[in-house]
Design a protein around this motif. Structure first.
Motif, PDB file in Angstrom:
ATOM      1  N   GLU A 130       0.805  -1.221   0.000  1.00 25.87           N
ATOM      2  CA  GLU A 130       0.000   0.000   0.000  1.00 25.87           C
ATOM      3  C   GLU A 130       0.841   1.275   0.000  1.00 25.87           C
ATOM      4  O   GLU A 130       0.306   2.372  -0.040  1.00 25.87           O
ATOM      5  CB  GLU A 130      -0.910   0.016   1.238  1.00 25.87           C
ATOM      6  CG  GLU A 130      -1.910  -1.127   1.257  1.00 25.87           C
ATOM      7  CD  GLU A 130      -2.724  -1.152   2.532  1.00 25.87           C
ATOM      8  OE1 GLU A 130      -2.235  -0.663   3.582  1.00 25.87           O
ATOM      9  OE2 GLU A 130      -3.849  -1.666   2.488  1.00 25.87           O
ATOM     10  N   LYS A 142      -5.162   2.894   0.024  1.00 20.57           N
ATOM     11  CA  LYS A 142      -6.017   1.791   0.459  1.00 20.57           C
ATOM     12  C   LYS A 142      -7.316   1.838  -0.317  1.00 20.57           C
ATOM     13  O   LYS A 142      -7.971   2.885  -0.374  1.00 20.57           O
ATOM     14  CB  LYS A 142      -6.304   1.882   1.961  1.00 20.57           C
ATOM     15  CG  LYS A 142      -5.064   1.697   2.812  1.00 20.57           C
ATOM     16  CD  LYS A 142      -5.378   1.774   4.291  1.00 20.57           C
ATOM     17  CE  LYS A 142      -4.072   1.608   5.069  1.00 20.57           C
ATOM     18  NZ  LYS A 142      -4.271   1.706   6.508  1.00 20.57           N
ATOM     19  N   ASN A 143      -7.672   0.743  -0.925  1.00 17.21           N
ATOM     20  CA  ASN A 143      -8.903   0.647  -1.723  1.00 17.21           C
ATOM     21  C   ASN A 143      -8.986   1.745  -2.782  1.00 17.21           C
ATOM     22  O   ASN A 143     -10.038   2.326  -3.013  1.00 17.21           O
ATOM     23  CB  ASN A 143     -10.142   0.694  -0.816  1.00 17.21           C
ATOM     24  CG  ASN A 143     -10.165  -0.444   0.164  1.00 17.21           C
ATOM     25  OD1 ASN A 143      -9.837  -1.577  -0.182  1.00 17.21           O
ATOM     26  ND2 ASN A 143     -10.530  -0.154   1.391  1.00 17.21           N
ATOM     27  N   GLY A 144      -7.849   2.068  -3.396  1.00 16.16           N
ATOM     28  CA  GLY A 144      -7.814   3.055  -4.464  1.00 16.16           C
ATOM     29  C   GLY A 144      -7.837   4.501  -4.003  1.00 16.16           C
ATOM     30  O   GLY A 144      -7.896   5.404  -4.822  1.00 16.16           O
ATOM     31  N   LEU A 145      -7.802   4.732  -2.677  1.00 17.51           N
ATOM     32  CA  LEU A 145      -7.826   6.093  -2.150  1.00 17.51           C
ATOM     33  C   LEU A 145      -6.540   6.383  -1.368  1.00 17.51           C
ATOM     34  O   LEU A 145      -6.019   5.508  -0.673  1.00 17.51           O
ATOM     35  CB  LEU A 145      -9.024   6.292  -1.216  1.00 17.51           C
ATOM     36  CG  LEU A 145     -10.402   6.098  -1.835  1.00 17.51           C
ATOM     37  CD1 LEU A 145     -11.468   6.196  -0.758  1.00 17.51           C
ATOM     38  CD2 LEU A 145     -10.655   7.131  -2.920  1.00 17.51           C
ATOM     39  N   THR A 153      -4.747   7.532   1.651  1.00 16.40           N
ATOM     40  CA  THR A 153      -5.104   7.711   3.064  1.00 16.40           C
ATOM     41  C   THR A 153      -4.005   8.424   3.849  1.00 16.40           C
ATOM     42  O   THR A 153      -4.224   8.827   4.980  1.00 16.40           O
ATOM     43  CB  THR A 153      -5.405   6.354   3.728  1.00 16.40           C
ATOM     44  OG1 THR A 153      -4.246   5.527   3.631  1.00 16.40           O
ATOM     45  CG2 THR A 153      -6.575   5.670   3.050  1.00 16.40           C
TER      46      THR A 153
END
Length: 80
Positions: A6, A36-39, A41
């Protein structure tokens, strides 16, 4: 650009021009981010902030304190 899991790291350089002072300088930069999950963070941006600040100075002299001991202060003028 590098990534592992990540974590993403980006390295490069860019050229800034301060609008009113018309001072141009090139600065290296680096970015560390967590995705994380395409975003994104987490995002950390690093640059030569000293050169960036100096690009806005149009006159005068700075006294730089780099240590608790004032005897180690030094001055920066337009010709430094």
């Amino acid at each position: 650009m590098l990534s592992e899991g990540e974590t993403v790291a980006v390295f490069g350089q860019f050229t800034y021009t301060s609008v009113h002072a018309k001072c141009t300088f090139t600065s290296p930069f680096s970015i560390k981010a967590t995705v994380k999950n395409g975003l994104i963070t987490y995002f950390q941006f690093m640059e030569d902030t000293y050169a960036s600040a100096a690009s806005f100075r149009v006159a005068g002299e700075w006294t730089i304190q780099q240590d608790a001991d004032p005897a180690k202060n030094f001055k920066v003028s337009e010709n430094s």
